[in-house]
Every structure is written in structure tokens, then in C-alpha cells.
Write a protein that holds these residues in place. Sequence first.
Motif, short mmCIF file in Angstrom:
data_model
loop_
_atom_site.label_atom_id
_atom_site.label_comp_id
_atom_site.label_asym_id
_atom_site.label_seq_id
_atom_site.Cartn_x
_atom_site.Cartn_y
_atom_site.Cartn_z
N ALA A 19 0.96 -1.19 0.03
CA ALA A 19 -0.07 0.45 -0.04
C ALA A 19 0.48 1.19 0.17
CB ALA A 19 -0.55 0.17 1.30
N ASN A 20 2.02 0.86 -1.37
CA ASN A 20 2.50 2.35 -1.04
C ASN A 20 3.56 3.05 0.20
OD1 ASN A 20 1.99 2.78 -3.28
ND2 ASN A 20 0.66 4.34 -2.77
N GLU A 21 3.24 1.51 0.68
CA GLU A 21 4.71 2.12 2.13
C GLU A 21 5.59 0.63 2.18
OE1 GLU A 21 4.67 1.34 6.94
OE2 GLU A 21 2.54 1.26 5.66
N LEU A 22 6.63 1.29 2.23
CA LEU A 22 8.21 0.39 1.84
C LEU A 22 8.81 0.24 2.51
CD1 LEU A 22 9.73 2.42 -1.79
CD2 LEU A 22 8.28 0.06 -1.62
N THR A 23 9.37 -1.03 2.78
CA THR A 23 9.51 -1.80 4.30
C THR A 23 10.80 -2.31 3.63
OG1 THR A 23 8.12 -3.43 4.53
CG2 THR A 23 7.58 -1.21 5.76
N VAL A 24 11.88 -2.86 4.65
CA VAL A 24 12.26 -3.92 3.95
C VAL A 24 11.84 -5.41 4.76
CG1 VAL A 24 14.18 -5.28 4.54
CG2 VAL A 24 14.71 -2.86 4.18
N ASP A 25 11.21 -6.40 4.04
CA ASP A 25 10.99 -7.98 5.12
C ASP A 25 11.35 -9.59 4.90
OD1 ASP A 25 10.55 -8.30 1.82
OD2 ASP A 25 8.09 -9.13 2.01
N SER A 26 12.95 -9.22 4.30
CA SER A 26 14.31 -9.90 3.93
C SER A 26 14.78 -9.61 4.50
CB SER A 26 13.29 -10.80 2.47
OG SER A 26 14.64 -11.77 3.13
N LEU A 27 16.09 -10.63 5.12
CA LEU A 27 17.41 -10.30 5.07
C LEU A 27 17.87 -11.73 4.98
CD1 LEU A 27 17.37 -8.92 9.79
CD2 LEU A 27 17.06 -8.18 7.13
N SER A 80 11.14 -0.50 9.04
CA SER A 80 11.00 0.37 8.03
C SER A 80 12.44 0.99 8.01
CB SER A 80 10.08 1.23 9.20
OG SER A 80 8.82 0.77 9.47
N THR A 81 12.45 2.46 7.57
CA THR A 81 14.06 2.88 7.25
C THR A 81 14.58 3.63 8.52
OG1 THR A 81 12.75 5.27 6.56
CG2 THR A 81 13.31 3.29 4.85
N GLY A 82 15.59 3.37 8.52
CA GLY A 82 16.61 3.32 9.84
C GLY A 82 16.54 2.24 11.57
N GLU A 83 15.44 1.91 11.02
CA GLU A 83 16.11 0.84 12.07
C GLU A 83 16.82 -0.68 12.14
OE1 GLU A 83 12.05 -0.45 13.55
OE2 GLU A 83 11.92 -0.98 11.69
N GLN A 118 16.61 5.56 3.01
CA GLN A 118 15.61 6.25 2.32
C GLN A 118 15.50 4.89 1.22
OE1 GLN A 118 13.89 8.45 1.47
NE2 GLN A 118 14.29 10.15 3.25
N LEU A 119 14.59 4.30 0.92
CA LEU A 119 14.23 2.99 -0.32
C LEU A 119 13.11 4.24 -0.85
CD1 LEU A 119 12.50 0.88 2.45
CD2 LEU A 119 14.41 0.95 1.54
N ALA A 120 13.03 4.70 -1.15
CA ALA A 120 12.37 5.62 -2.39
C ALA A 120 12.66 5.48 -3.72
CB ALA A 120 12.76 7.70 -2.04
N GLY A 121 12.12 5.16 -4.31
CA GLY A 121 12.07 4.79 -6.16
C GLY A 121 12.44 3.00 -5.75
N LYS A 122 12.74 2.42 -4.84
CA LYS A 122 12.61 0.74 -5.12
C LYS A 122 11.52 0.39 -4.77
CE LYS A 122 17.64 0.21 -3.94
NZ LYS A 122 17.77 -0.21 -4.82
N ASN A 123 10.96 -0.35 -6.07
CA ASN A 123 10.28 -1.99 -6.14
C ASN A 123 10.07 -3.05 -5.18
OD1 ASN A 123 8.92 0.18 -7.62
ND2 ASN A 123 10.61 -0.67 -9.59
N ASP A 124 8.60 -3.65 -5.47
CA ASP A 124 8.57 -4.48 -4.90
C ASP A 124 9.16 -5.37 -4.70
OD1 ASP A 124 7.05 -5.99 -2.59
OD2 ASP A 124 6.08 -6.27 -4.05
N ASN A 125 9.90 -6.63 -4.48
CA ASN A 125 11.28 -7.86 -4.57
C ASN A 125 12.52 -7.29 -4.81
OD1 ASN A 125 9.43 -9.42 -3.27
ND2 ASN A 125 8.08 -10.12 -5.34
N ASP A 126 12.68 -5.81 -4.70
CA ASP A 126 13.76 -5.43 -5.31
C ASP A 126 15.05 -5.61 -4.58
OD1 ASP A 126 13.44 -4.31 -7.57
OD2 ASP A 126 12.62 -2.22 -7.12
N PRO A 127 16.61 -5.65 -4.70
CA PRO A 127 17.06 -6.02 -3.46
C PRO A 127 17.75 -4.88 -3.09
CG PRO A 127 17.84 -7.10 -5.74
CD PRO A 127 16.48 -6.51 -6.28
#
Length: 225
Positions: free
Chosen positions: A73-81, A187-190, A213-222
Motif C-alpha cells: 500500500a505504497n509503504e516501503l519496508t524491508v521484509d527479508s534479511l 522500516s527505514t532507519g531501524e 531512504q527506500l524511495a525509488g525502490k519497487n516490491d521485491n527489489d534487493p
Amino acid sequence: MFEKFDTDRGQVGIGTLIVFIAMVLVAAIAAGVLVNTAGFLQATAQDAGQESVNKVTNRVDVVSTHGIVNDEANELTVDSLNLTVRLAAGSGSVSLEDTTIKYVSDSTARNLVYDNATTDADGTDLGKVYEYNRSGNQKGLNSTEFTAYALEDGDDTSFPVLSNQGDRYEIIINTSVVEETPTKGLSTGESVKLEVTSRSGGSSQVILTMPQQLAGKNDNDPIAL
């Protein structure tokens, strides 16, 4: 003239001999006890020394790390390490089945254990790990699990055991599952601190900070971490 001899001298000599023999026996027993004790202490010291060596050497090194971006929903996070690991220099074999990962973030602390999510015997094809494993439906990982797959395992087909210096495995942690924030993640910065510990107690630590910043990244981008 005849000299008179003391008739007690013979008895005194026998008594002294008995005392002397008893002292020798006691000394021999004491020496045996000391030898046995010394052997036990030596064996204990060797075991303790080997255990200390194993704790230092039998571990994995983290070669590189990256994350996978999640767009919800347009909220960018990192969901895999994702951590690429190999054996540390001088290390013996390390099985991921006997390895734990201590996961500590700003809001969550968990001990993660290995779950095999690969779909082949060689451990090179990874199944679905980005879905939450609800009620045992086996679609993904639960909040106390990590998984891995083989990038390079030589010809020994030992997965999930790193058995030589050329082996490379990629460890995967689903942060949205561990954090129990389905479809989101970090989330960013965590930051997250990971401590990877082998069965023998050898450990490696890594601290991962999410990009500001995650701006410009798409879903599933490394993304590099």
C-alpha cells in the motif's frame, strides 16, 4: 665373663620393619592417587581446551548481506534479511540444523531455529518463505524460524551442513514474520542485531541497519545492507 644381651632388641627391629613397610605402602597408594588425579586433571584440561577451541573456530562468517524491499500500500519496508555465509577459517563442519540465530531489533527479541524450506535434495531450490506459516499450513516460516539454501555446496551433497571452505549458503530471515507485522517488515532507519551460534558455541555477530531512504525502490527489489 658373659655379656647379657637385651632380649627386646629383636622385637624392636621387627616392629620398625613393619612400620617401614607400612610407610612404603602408604606412599605407594598416595603416589597412585596423585597419578590418577593428575591424569584426570589433564584429561579435563584437554576437554576444556578443545571446547574453547571449538567455540572460537567452529562457526560461520557472514560474507555479505542484503535485504528485499516490500511495497505494501505504497509503504516501503524491508521484509527479508539475506546473509551469505561460509565456514570461518579453521572451522570444522557446521550444520544449520543445529545452529540458532539470536534476533534483536528495536521491538523484538527472538531465538530462531532452522527450518528447511528448499524443495530439492541439493538444497538449491528455495520454496515459499515470504508467507506466514499459519496453523501449520506449511506455506512459509513462522516467527521463530529462519531458512537457507545452497549457493555453492561442492559435490558432497551435504546440505544443510557447511563442510568445506568453498561452501556458500544464503540464510534468509522473514522480518515481517519475526516481527509479527504481516505484509510489512522493518522500516527505514531501524537496526537488527543478529548472533549466529553453532552447536559447539562458536558465534558470529552482525548488525544490520535499514537504509534511511527506500524511495525509488519497487516490491521485491534487493537492497544492500
